[in-house]
Write a protein that holds these residues in place. Structure first.
Motif, PDB file in Angstrom:
ATOM      1  N   ARG A 149      13.747  10.209 -14.259  1.00  0.00           N
ATOM      2  CA  ARG A 149      14.944   9.566 -13.693  1.00  0.00           C
ATOM      3  C   ARG A 149      15.281  10.240 -12.361  1.00  0.00           C
ATOM      4  O   ARG A 149      15.515  11.444 -12.309  1.00  0.00           O
ATOM      5  CB  ARG A 149      16.127   9.702 -14.662  1.00  0.00           C
ATOM      6  CG  ARG A 149      17.280   8.768 -14.349  1.00  0.00           C
ATOM      7  CD  ARG A 149      18.398   8.978 -15.377  1.00  0.00           C
ATOM      8  NE  ARG A 149      18.874  10.364 -15.375  1.00  0.00           N
ATOM      9  CZ  ARG A 149      19.776  10.824 -14.503  1.00  0.00           C
ATOM     10  NH1 ARG A 149      20.273  10.048 -13.569  1.00  0.00           N
ATOM     11  NH2 ARG A 149      20.177  12.069 -14.585  1.00  0.00           N
ATOM     12  N   ARG A 200      17.663  11.009  -9.258  1.00  0.00           N
ATOM     13  CA  ARG A 200      19.083  10.940  -8.878  1.00  0.00           C
ATOM     14  C   ARG A 200      19.218   9.939  -7.727  1.00  0.00           C
ATOM     15  O   ARG A 200      18.449   9.979  -6.780  1.00  0.00           O
ATOM     16  CB  ARG A 200      19.573  12.313  -8.415  1.00  0.00           C
ATOM     17  CG  ARG A 200      19.875  13.248  -9.593  1.00  0.00           C
ATOM     18  CD  ARG A 200      19.861  14.689  -9.166  1.00  0.00           C
ATOM     19  NE  ARG A 200      20.820  14.903  -8.078  1.00  0.00           N
ATOM     20  CZ  ARG A 200      22.082  15.215  -8.268  1.00  0.00           C
ATOM     21  NH1 ARG A 200      22.577  15.356  -9.480  1.00  0.00           N
ATOM     22  NH2 ARG A 200      22.881  15.419  -7.253  1.00  0.00           N
ATOM     23  N   ARG A 223      20.327   8.435  -4.504  1.00  0.00           N
ATOM     24  CA  ARG A 223      20.925   8.874  -3.240  1.00  0.00           C
ATOM     25  C   ARG A 223      20.629   7.841  -2.166  1.00  0.00           C
ATOM     26  O   ARG A 223      19.614   7.169  -2.196  1.00  0.00           O
ATOM     27  CB  ARG A 223      20.312  10.207  -2.789  1.00  0.00           C
ATOM     28  CG  ARG A 223      20.869  11.396  -3.526  1.00  0.00           C
ATOM     29  CD  ARG A 223      20.154  12.656  -3.140  1.00  0.00           C
ATOM     30  NE  ARG A 223      20.617  13.771  -3.945  1.00  0.00           N
ATOM     31  CZ  ARG A 223      21.702  14.486  -3.682  1.00  0.00           C
ATOM     32  NH1 ARG A 223      22.415  14.220  -2.613  1.00  0.00           N
ATOM     33  NH2 ARG A 223      22.058  15.468  -4.473  1.00  0.00           N
ATOM     34  N   THR A 241      25.132  12.037  -3.979  1.00  0.00           N
ATOM     35  CA  THR A 241      24.987  11.271  -5.219  1.00  0.00           C
ATOM     36  C   THR A 241      26.205  10.430  -5.538  1.00  0.00           C
ATOM     37  O   THR A 241      26.104   9.397  -6.179  1.00  0.00           O
ATOM     38  CB  THR A 241      24.786  12.217  -6.417  1.00  0.00           C
ATOM     39  OG1 THR A 241      25.660  13.314  -6.274  1.00  0.00           O
ATOM     40  CG2 THR A 241      23.356  12.669  -6.504  1.00  0.00           C
ATOM     41  N   ASP A 259      26.889  18.541  -4.045  1.00  0.00           N
ATOM     42  CA  ASP A 259      27.206  17.630  -2.947  1.00  0.00           C
ATOM     43  C   ASP A 259      28.043  18.395  -1.927  1.00  0.00           C
ATOM     44  O   ASP A 259      28.659  19.403  -2.263  1.00  0.00           O
ATOM     45  CB  ASP A 259      28.000  16.424  -3.462  1.00  0.00           C
ATOM     46  CG  ASP A 259      27.093  15.446  -4.219  1.00  0.00           C
ATOM     47  OD1 ASP A 259      25.880  15.429  -3.930  1.00  0.00           O
ATOM     48  OD2 ASP A 259      27.606  14.729  -5.097  1.00  0.00           O
ATOM     49  N   GLU A 315      13.108  16.041 -13.856  1.00  0.00           N
ATOM     50  CA  GLU A 315      14.567  16.113 -13.931  1.00  0.00           C
ATOM     51  C   GLU A 315      15.094  17.554 -13.907  1.00  0.00           C
ATOM     52  O   GLU A 315      16.220  17.823 -13.508  1.00  0.00           O
ATOM     53  CB  GLU A 315      15.051  15.422 -15.210  1.00  0.00           C
ATOM     54  CG  GLU A 315      16.324  14.639 -14.984  1.00  0.00           C
ATOM     55  CD  GLU A 315      16.584  13.698 -16.160  1.00  0.00           C
ATOM     56  OE1 GLU A 315      17.615  13.883 -16.804  1.00  0.00           O
ATOM     57  OE2 GLU A 315      15.741  12.818 -16.415  1.00  0.00           O
TER      58      GLU A 315
END
Lengths: 643, 643
Positions: free
Chosen positions: A2, A4, A6, A256, B97, B120
């Motif tokens: 998976r 992330r 962005r 994200t 972030d 991941e």
């Protein structure tokens, strides 16, 4: 696997191109701007949608221009000193005050100073009146049907007066665009809410509110929205309904949780994402349901410039106005500024008039440096395709402040101390409206600025290792050809700034080499750095062994902040910085913090006011309350003669 | 014998002296200005009473400066392309972030673009991170206890942002002074009330309201008060209670009903009555119960300048601010201006950049000429003790408009016609933001202005008696050395402007010599005057026999207004002026109203836009609706070669 999610891909469209694309797309709206009727007495600052023509003349009757008597001119013919004429009240004349209507049979006014009152019913004159003398004819000021103000005119107080005099009570103006301001982000809190780690006080939307008002729009701020896609969608849908222009703050980058671009794309159209400008690159220009939606990045300086670049011209267009270009002025850059070929850059600068050169000194260029906006006197724009400017280069700077204020400002470059703010503030209370602008370049940096003719003053605290004398040897060494005075400042206590309670039990310089001690240093050229190096050398300590020796801060407060945040265990600085952040302090010793001023500026009024403040009782009292300073010979002037 | 009571004796105190006396007397108040607490989010435009120091640092934690991963720098050491390092999530790194807090054990951020996501839980890096890279340290922007804004600082949007970021939510600012505005006079009516003869629409108080707001005060306007001593006293008593500063409008002169000075003297103290300034001489500076009370004369231009001279600095002082001087610029005066040695004079001027000369043309100097304020681009101050300035003299002008706007303005000097307003307005809708400024000096006056290099354009309608040709012969005669183009304008119908229904049965020029006919003329040099003189001469009529021949007006509308007011029975002018005031019109004939433009300006963009407007369908339609004009060859360019 998976991934992330962005938005990694930002474009890099030039500002002018982005403006062109966006405004072309909005042309339909911008050519049919809504108009509303308002009362003239409430129309200050509004912009006329059409030219306005007078309904009534002003004056609306022939009126006496003076206090005096109204007469028939023919009756007065022949009057002279030798042959005065007597006139009878209500037959030959009537008394009038300025503004009174003049009607048949009267056709002239004689001012009261030229009238001799004989009795209640009789006056005597010694000069004939010419027809229509001292009468303001109907329409002298405004003639019915003449244009009072053109279309697209911003109404000033004098316009309001003229419109009312011309019989206008209502007027059609461009409707103020309602600008929805949507702060977003789970990390933001409202001003006054409890500060917790990781939280940021939401302030951009308040800056936008102010700017929207200044440019003629009506701000409509929403409560902050968390980073939740469905919630954001719901709120944005409502905001698009309720406003003419929508601003979403933050969420415009590629993190994200940056949903803005996805949202706008799903609900409407993204025209531009990513602009070749710094600060401000991740801006989004979109349209939803024929309404402009601008995604503005979160860093305050980026936010400001993206607003100024895109939202401001948009708001001005909604009220029928173009933006007048900011006044520009030519200045000399005091430091080299390197910029990328990839983007246009807005560099905030301090300006100062030193001798007859206007000097521009770049401020902190970080996108998060709010204070660089507060302190800026101007903005230097480095175009895309330029690699920057060299020190000494002539550049054009957009003015944010009045030139008069800039001319009345002492340009101080050198070592920083909190007392500079205090002196600046005390100078404001003195006559003459003088300011003190201080740039922090360290003591040596200040001396070099004096050498280049870019500062009036350099605050210095430089210890000569050979003589143990402060400052004077350095001025002799580095400014051998300059006549320079040293205004004695304060004795300042330097020491280790350490966490409250001294948890790592630091006692002196020897502890800095310990493996568990992280140090934070000052930049080269700073007096504090020289003191640190002097003390380390004296003790034969190898700086390579000190963890953090290469981490340089440019102010005492930045050192204290590093210690306060736990990112360092010790730094060298002044007591006031330690006290300000509630830290502990281990004194190392006193030093002389003085002000070097080239002789040619010593007699300027603003420098005299500066000295007056140094010597004042008020200054003394403030320093005593702060602690960490001693006043000896403060404000005295020592001339520095060649060695 | 009962004498009418008048305040005949005004003093003649110089402006600066009056200001000095007044402000010295008010020193007690001005040194203890009231301060109030306001919410920072509502403090836009307010002025700080004290310096404001940050309560919190910003950022208040060490924060990621980029989107990416937080790591311990030490763990990354040694990573390279040849030798990539793999990092485990939550052990070696965490995702962050921009803005996320960075806490122990992490001490560096690697931006996401430099991170290869393996799965991941794993990422790979090919470059070591240096400690503290891409971390915004606590206090990077604002350090707690540093000064954000000094005292006496007017808060801008960016200041609001910085204050909030620094943890400040409330702030102490100078209280806005409440300025009571008391219009007085039995002759004034409120806007929108029915106009009757002898009445004047009250507008000064509305101008004051706007100015008070602009300068940071809070206006408090009262309903107009009749000229009744007891009533005035009652209202003034209340106003002194309710305000910080009181302005009484009108009643400051020396007329019979001018009670103001008497009132202030009885209730308090009159410091100055009569100032050496024009317009504005009868101003009163008084104090009642320690509050400043200013008596401002009634003429709108006097009212404006007295407000600007005395009320403005007072309001600014109440909010802790000095007035910055208006920007000044050097210009060349286009006409001689005679002024008295006895007073300082404020002359409103139009400015225009013709070639590389900035030209200042004085506007109507009357104290009642509201429109001179609306039209002014600047104010030329003629000092007391000066007899005025000569044409061509260099003077310093205070700017009221932006220089950019002035540079984009066609300076038109010459004959006036209503179509100039229409063209100016249509130009506004074209790109480029160009303006048309027209000064009315008659056709010949315009040609002389071209000759002196003081205008871009001269609208002319001059009939050559010999050839019957319009305009060209005059340009050849008066501008023999200038290459000049004639832009063809309109055919314009001239005729007698007479009262509705022609009550005196005027049929032609022969009637003008009748004893019961009062004529109103145009000034010498006006095309209409030349037409009139030509027609009279042709008929052998002696002008000495025409009553009113020497009464000169400078515009068509002024002639029409004289007829409309009954002060004249006939004048010569254009149909549009007659129609505008609902008067009758007897045509005399057509004439050519054209625009002379020196060749050197013909290719300037603003002149091209002017021509484009002349040729536009919209212009044609407006003129057809107005009537009185024919369009033939409009917008075509004829070069004028030497005869």
């Amino acid at each position: 696997m998976r991934k992330r999610e962005r938005n990694l891909y930002l474009s890099n469209v030039a500002v002018e191109e982005a403006l062109g694309i966006y405004f072309r797309q909005l042309e339909g709206i911008l050519q049919n701007l809504p108009v509303e009727k308002v009362q003239v007495i409430e129309a200050l600052g509004r912009v006329t949608a059409y030219p306005v023509f007078a309904k009534l003349s002003s004056p609306n009757h022939n009126a006496a221009a003076m206090d005096g008597i109204a007469v028939r001119a023919k009756v007065t013919f022949g009057a002279s000193e030798a042959n005065p004429k007597r006139l009878k009240r209500n037959l030959d004349f009537i008394y009038v005050d300025t503004g009174d209507p003049i009607k048949e049979p009267y056709d002239a006014v004689i001012m009261i100073e030229d009238v001799v009152e004989i009795d209640e019913e009789t006056v005597e004159i010694i000069k004939a009146a010419s027809p229509w003398q001292d009468i303001r004819p109907i329409g002298e000021d405004i003639v019915a049907h003449e244009m009072i103000v053109p279309a697209r005119h911003t109404l000033r107080p004098v316009d309001i007066g003229a419109l009312l005099s011309g019989g206008i009570t209502e007027i059609e103006v461009y409707k103020k665009p309602r600008v929805g301001i949507m702060p977003t982000g789970s990390e933001i809190i409202e001003p006054g809410e409890k500060m917790e780690e990781g939280k940021i006080i939401e302030s951009n939307s308040r800056v936008f509110e102010g700017l929207v008002k200044e440019y003629g729009g009506e701000p409509n701020r929403y409560s902050p929205v968390d980073d939740d896609y469905d919630l954001l969608q719901e709120r944005l849908t409502a905001a698009v309904e309720e406003n003419d222009i929508i601003i979403i703050n933050a969420g415009s980058s590629s993190g994200t949780e940056d949903y803005t671009v996805k949202l706008i794309r799903e609900m409407g159209e993204v025209l531009i994402h990513g602009i070749a400008v710094r600060p401000g690159k991740p801006a989004i220009l979109g349209i939803i349901k024929e309404k402009p939606v601008i995604g503005i990045p979160g860093y305050p300086v980026s936010a400001y410039f993206v607003f100024e670049t895109f939202a401001k011209p948009l708001i001005r267009k909604y009220v029928g106005q173009e933006i007048p270009p900011r006044p520009k002025i030519e200045a000399v850059v005091s430091k080299r500024i390197v910029s990328s070929l990839k983007h246009k850059e807005y560099v905030r600068v301090k300006l100062g008039m030193v001798g007859n050169k206007l000097i521009a000194t770049p401020l902190n260029r970080g996108a998060g440096a709010t204070m660089s906006l507060v302190r800026a006197d101007g903005v230097l724009i480095i175009p895309q395709n330029s690699e920057g400017v060299e020190a000494g280069e002539r550049v054009s700077v957009e003015l944010l402040k009045d030139m008069e204020e800039i001319r009345n400002t002492i340009v101080s470059i050198g070592s920083h101390d909190l007392i500079l703010d205090i002196i600046g503030n005390l100078m404001h209370r003195q006559p003459g409206n003088y300011h003190l602008s201080s740039a922090h370049a360290g003591s040596l940096g200040g001396i070099m600025a004096l050498k280049r003719g870019e500062a009036h003053m350099a605050p210095v605290h430089l210890l000569d290792e050979m003589t143990g004398e402060y400052n004077v040897p350095f001025l002799r060494r580095y400014l051998p050809d300059m006549e320079v005075a040293l205004i004695k400042g304060v004795k300042r206590i330097q020491g280790f700034i350490i966490p409250k309670g001294n948890p790592k039990n630091i006692k002196g310089f020897e502890d800095l080499v310990r493996e568990d001690i992280q140090f934070v240093n000052r930049q080269r050229g700073a007096g504090t750095r020289m003191l640190t190096d002097y003390e380390l050398k004296r003790r034969g300590i190898d700086v390579a062994r000190i963890w953090g020796y290469e981490r340089e801060m440019t102010t005492h407060m930045a050192v204290a902040a590093a210690v306060a945040s736990g990112s360092a265990d010790a730094g060298v600085g002044v007591l006031s910085a330690a006290k300000a952040l509630d830290l502990d302090f281990i004194p190392i010793g006193d030093e002389d913090y003085d002000f070097a001023v080239p002789m040619q500026y010593l007699k300027e009024e603003m420098i005299e006011i500066f000295i007056k403040v140094l010597q004042s009782q008020e200054f003394k009292e403030i320093l005593e309350e702060m602690g960490g300073y001693k006043l000896e010979h403060t404000g005295e002037i020592a001339l520095v003669r060649r060695g």
